[in-house]
Design a protein around this motif. Structure first.
Motif, short mmCIF file in Angstrom:
data_model
loop_
_atom_site.label_atom_id
_atom_site.label_comp_id
_atom_site.label_asym_id
_atom_site.label_seq_id
_atom_site.Cartn_x
_atom_site.Cartn_y
_atom_site.Cartn_z
N ASP A 35 0.86 -1.18 0.00
CA ASP A 35 0.00 0.00 0.00
C ASP A 35 0.90 1.25 0.00
OD1 ASP A 35 -1.69 2.10 0.54
OD2 ASP A 35 -2.59 1.21 2.34
N LYS A 46 1.88 3.18 3.13
CA LYS A 46 2.93 2.74 4.07
C LYS A 46 4.20 3.56 3.84
CE LYS A 46 5.87 -1.03 5.52
NZ LYS A 46 6.17 -2.45 5.58
N GLY A 96 3.54 6.05 6.47
CA GLY A 96 4.19 5.22 7.50
C GLY A 96 5.67 5.55 7.68
N GLU A 149 30.21 6.15 4.16
CA GLU A 149 30.21 4.73 4.46
C GLU A 149 29.99 3.93 3.17
OE1 GLU A 149 26.62 3.14 6.38
OE2 GLU A 149 26.09 5.23 6.77
N ALA A 186 29.50 5.03 9.91
CA ALA A 186 28.14 5.06 9.37
C ALA A 186 27.71 6.50 9.12
CB ALA A 186 27.19 4.30 10.30
N CYS A 187 26.48 6.84 9.47
CA CYS A 187 25.98 8.19 9.13
C CYS A 187 26.60 9.29 9.99
CB CYS A 187 24.46 8.24 9.28
SG CYS A 187 23.62 7.02 8.29
N PRO A 200 12.74 -4.68 3.62
CA PRO A 200 12.05 -3.54 4.26
C PRO A 200 12.83 -2.23 4.11
CG PRO A 200 12.12 -5.43 5.75
CD PRO A 200 12.97 -5.79 4.56
N LYS A 227 13.96 -2.72 12.88
CA LYS A 227 13.20 -2.24 14.04
C LYS A 227 14.15 -1.93 15.20
CE LYS A 227 8.80 -2.73 12.69
NZ LYS A 227 8.37 -3.90 11.96
N SER A 240 17.22 -1.04 14.93
CA SER A 240 17.98 0.18 14.63
C SER A 240 17.20 1.43 15.03
CB SER A 240 18.36 0.24 13.14
OG SER A 240 17.25 0.53 12.32
N HIS A 268 19.13 13.35 12.29
CA HIS A 268 19.58 12.45 11.23
C HIS A 268 18.33 11.84 10.59
CE1 HIS A 268 21.18 9.30 8.87
NE2 HIS A 268 20.71 8.35 9.66
N PRO A 278 17.07 8.96 8.29
CA PRO A 278 17.02 7.76 7.46
C PRO A 278 15.74 7.74 6.64
CG PRO A 278 16.54 7.22 9.76
CD PRO A 278 16.92 8.68 9.72
N LYS A 309 9.35 10.88 15.00
CA LYS A 309 9.35 10.05 16.22
C LYS A 309 10.42 10.54 17.20
CE LYS A 309 7.67 5.77 14.27
NZ LYS A 309 7.81 4.35 14.18
N ASN A 344 17.47 8.54 2.01
CA ASN A 344 18.60 8.57 2.94
C ASN A 344 19.89 8.84 2.17
OD1 ASN A 344 20.22 8.31 5.20
ND2 ASN A 344 19.53 6.24 5.75
N SER A 392 24.84 4.37 12.85
CA SER A 392 24.66 3.01 13.36
C SER A 392 25.99 2.43 13.80
CB SER A 392 24.04 2.13 12.28
OG SER A 392 22.68 2.42 12.15
P1 HMG Z 1 8.94 -2.28 7.95
O1 HMG Z 1 9.26 -3.13 9.11
O2 HMG Z 1 8.60 -2.94 6.65
O3 HMG Z 1 7.78 -1.27 8.25
O4 HMG Z 1 10.11 -1.26 7.66
P2 HMG Z 1 6.71 -1.27 9.44
O5 HMG Z 1 5.86 -2.46 9.34
O6 HMG Z 1 7.41 -0.97 10.75
O7 HMG Z 1 5.88 0.00 8.96
C1 HMG Z 1 6.48 1.25 8.99
C2 HMG Z 1 5.42 2.24 9.46
O8 HMG Z 1 4.43 2.32 8.44
C3 HMG Z 1 4.70 1.80 10.74
O9 HMG Z 1 4.44 2.98 11.46
C4 HMG Z 1 3.40 1.23 10.21
O10 HMG Z 1 2.34 1.29 11.15
C5 HMG Z 1 3.15 2.14 9.03
P3 HMG Z 1 5.01 3.13 12.97
O11 HMG Z 1 4.43 2.04 13.75
O12 HMG Z 1 6.53 2.99 12.83
O13 HMG Z 1 4.61 4.52 13.35
N1 HMG Z 1 2.26 1.57 8.02
C6 HMG Z 1 1.31 2.28 7.37
N2 HMG Z 1 0.94 3.57 7.48
C7 HMG Z 1 -0.09 3.99 6.66
N3 HMG Z 1 -0.73 3.17 5.80
C8 HMG Z 1 -0.39 1.87 5.67
C9 HMG Z 1 0.67 1.38 6.49
N4 HMG Z 1 1.28 0.17 6.63
C10 HMG Z 1 2.23 0.31 7.56
N5 HMG Z 1 -1.03 1.09 4.81
C11 HMG Z 1 11.97 -0.18 8.76
C12 HMG Z 1 10.48 -0.17 8.51
C13 HMG Z 1 12.40 1.14 9.40
C14 HMG Z 1 12.33 -1.33 9.66
C15 HMG Z 1 12.67 -0.34 7.38
O14 HMG Z 1 12.35 0.72 6.53
C16 HMG Z 1 14.18 -0.43 7.48
O15 HMG Z 1 14.75 -1.47 7.82
N6 HMG Z 1 14.89 0.69 7.14
C17 HMG Z 1 16.34 0.73 7.16
C18 HMG Z 1 16.88 0.95 8.56
C19 HMG Z 1 16.62 2.34 9.08
O16 HMG Z 1 16.40 3.26 8.34
N7 HMG Z 1 16.70 2.51 10.42
C20 HMG Z 1 16.50 3.80 11.03
C21 HMG Z 1 17.29 3.99 12.31
S1 HMG Z 1 19.00 3.56 12.11
C22 HMG Z 1 19.68 4.92 11.24
O17 HMG Z 1 19.07 5.93 11.11
C23 HMG Z 1 21.04 4.74 10.67
C24 HMG Z 1 21.09 4.54 9.17
O18 HMG Z 1 20.85 5.78 8.50
C25 HMG Z 1 22.43 3.94 8.74
C26 HMG Z 1 23.70 4.62 9.22
O19 HMG Z 1 23.86 5.09 10.32
O20 HMG Z 1 24.61 4.57 8.41
C27 HMG Z 1 20.03 3.56 8.67
#
Ligand code: HMG
Length: 389
Positions: free
Chosen positions: A29, A32, A36, A79, A110-111, A148, A199, A201, A233, A235, A242, A276, A309
């Motif tokens: 969808d 998301k 989301g 990175e 990382a970032c 994801p 999650k 992360s 930061h 991502p 949040k 990102n 990270s």
């Molecule tokens: P996921 O697990 O597929 O998504 O991927 P989800 O099921 O958690 O859904 C995401 C949100 O969308 C949720 O909202 C859902 O409810 C919502 P929340 O509960 O979080 O508020 N949702 C919807 N909303 C509206 N309509 C819908 C719908 N369906 C669901 N139909 C995840 C999410 C972040 C895990 C994934 O994107 C991922 O793995 N991303 C990469 C890692 C990342 O970015 N982490 C962030 C923190 S770490 C960081 O920032 C460092 C980084 O930049 C690297 C570095 O440092 O170098 C990553």
């Protein structure tokens, strides 16, 4: 002595894919992605663009505004390094024709890499007030297809001149730091896509925010209300929302209607349509804020949260300088983003699946749309960059 960001410039690829296209193909969808995780478009680098060309393309417009001979330090946070030995900073140093009396080094955490670079550059300028440092964050965020993380890919570079008497943002001396040895996101040398415990992360990111804030507060005694805006930061943009809600709660502040949008809304715009850009991403948020704020931010204090990270996090702050608008790249940023070309899903996958030649042969790359610097090819394992204006 006042030290901080004198000039700042952002660059991203001229190509993007709409997340609607990705959602439709993946059977997700679109809400998301749009709601989301808060993303609309992902910037995709064509085969003749890499972290070095993006960095040089980001830096060129601001190098032209100063005397480049004053630059005696180039620090490059990334990175997605292209060489295990030679620093990306050394390539950029050559492409920009900087003085030979200059240090050029690549940094990685990382970032967080570009934030480490900003603070090291400030320490350098404090010891040599007439010198200037070129600080770069440049990255390509790449996850496995269908994972994801896929909708949170993107790319971009930010270049900054760090100097005394900065015209854009004076950065405060004290900051709050938090480091912990965790495996939330990593990329072993033999992989070109990141691995991530998604999650987890996000939980580490938020915990590190509280810890870095606590340390910042111990150093400065400042409170949540002392900041006009907050840059986090990015991502993906929902992460910053949040984070802001979490920090407000941690500080015992109840956000009123409109506070979230007013305090961080302008910082999110560029990230939402580029994705990102890892080390660059916090500073892409700062560019977005400075370019888009309808209010004059001169004299206002901004809170900055950098997260890499692994993990290292830092909460620091700075004061926007009066008259800063005259030194921004706002018009160029707007033109660059408006003129990008949209990719079909097939084009996106084809670019994703292209492998960089590793046979040591002579390969010339197809010319795509880039700013003046592009990666023309590779020969005998040496990347060949050209200025094609
Ligand atoms: P996921 O697990 O597929 O998504 O991927 P989800 O099921 O958690 O859904 C995401 C949100 O969308 C949720 O909202 C859902 O409810 C919502 P929340 O509960 O979080 O508020 N949702 C919807 N909303 C509206 N309509 C819908 C719908 N369906 C669901 N139909 C995840 C999410 C972040 C895990 C994934 O994107 C991922 O793995 N991303 C990469 C890692 C990342 O970015 N982490 C962030 C923190 S770490 C960081 O920032 C460092 C980084 O930049 C690297 C570095 O440092 O170098 C990553």
């Amino acid at each position: 002595m006042n030290v901080g960001i004198d000039l700042i410039s952002f660059y991203t690829s001229n190509y993007f894919i709409e997340l609607k296209t990705l959602a439709t193909t993946r059977g997700v969808d679109p809400a998301k992605y749009y709601i989301g995780i808060g993303q609309e478009k992902m910037a995709i680098p064509p085969p003749d663009e890499d972290i070095v060309t993006m960095a040089a393309n980001a830096a060129l417009p601001i190098i032209k505004q100063i005397d480049p001979a004053q630059i005696d330090l180039v620090l490059f946070g990334t990175e997605s390094g292209i060489d295990q030995s030679k620093a990306a900073a050394a390539f950029v140093h050559g492409m920009l024709g900087l003085s030979h009396r200059c240090r050029a080094v690549e940094l990685k955490e990382a970032c967080y890499g570009a934030t480490a670079a900003v603070h090291l550059a400030m320490a350098h300028v404090r010891t040599k007030p007439d010198s200037k440092a070129l600080v770069i964050g440049s990255d390509v965020a790449r996850y496995e297809l269908g994972s994801p993380g896929e909708p949170t890919q993107g790319c971009g570079a930010v270049a900054m001149i760090v100097s005394s008497n900065p015209r854009t943002m004076k950065i405060d001396l004290q900051s709050g730091i938090y480091t912990d040895d965790v495996m939330d996101f990593w990329r072993p040398n033999y992989r070109d896509q990141a691995l991530v415990d998604g999650k987890y992360s996000t939980r580490v990111y938020l915990h590190a925010l509280e810890e870095a804030w606590k340390h910042y507060q111990e150093q400065t005694g400042r409170s949540f209300g002392d900041f006009a805006r907050f840059c986090y930061h990015l991502p993906f943009t929902r992460m910053a929302e949040k984070a802001h809600e979490r920090l407000a709660k941690f500080c015992g502040v109840e956000l009123a209607a409109g506070d979230l949008e007013r305090q961080i809304g302008d910082t999110l715009f560029y990230n939402r349509i580029t994705g990102n850009s890892y080390a660059a991403s916090l500073y892409v948020g700062l560019c977005s804020l400075l370019d888009r704020s309808a209010e004059d931010l001169g004299g206002k204090r901004i809170g900055m949260y950098s997260y890499g990270s692994g993990c290292v996090a830092e909460f620091f702050s700075g004061t926007i300088q009066p008259g800063y608008c005259a030194h921004l790249q706002t018009a160029r940023h707007a033109k660059m983003l408006a003129e990008r070309a949209e990719l079909t899903f097939r084009q996106y996958e084809d670019i994703y699946n292209l492998r960089f030649p590793t046979d040591g042969g002579d390969h010339e790359f197809t010319r795509y749309r880039t700013a003046p610097f592009r990666l023309a090819g590779v020969k005998a394992h040496k990347r060949h960059y050209v200025h094609s204006a």
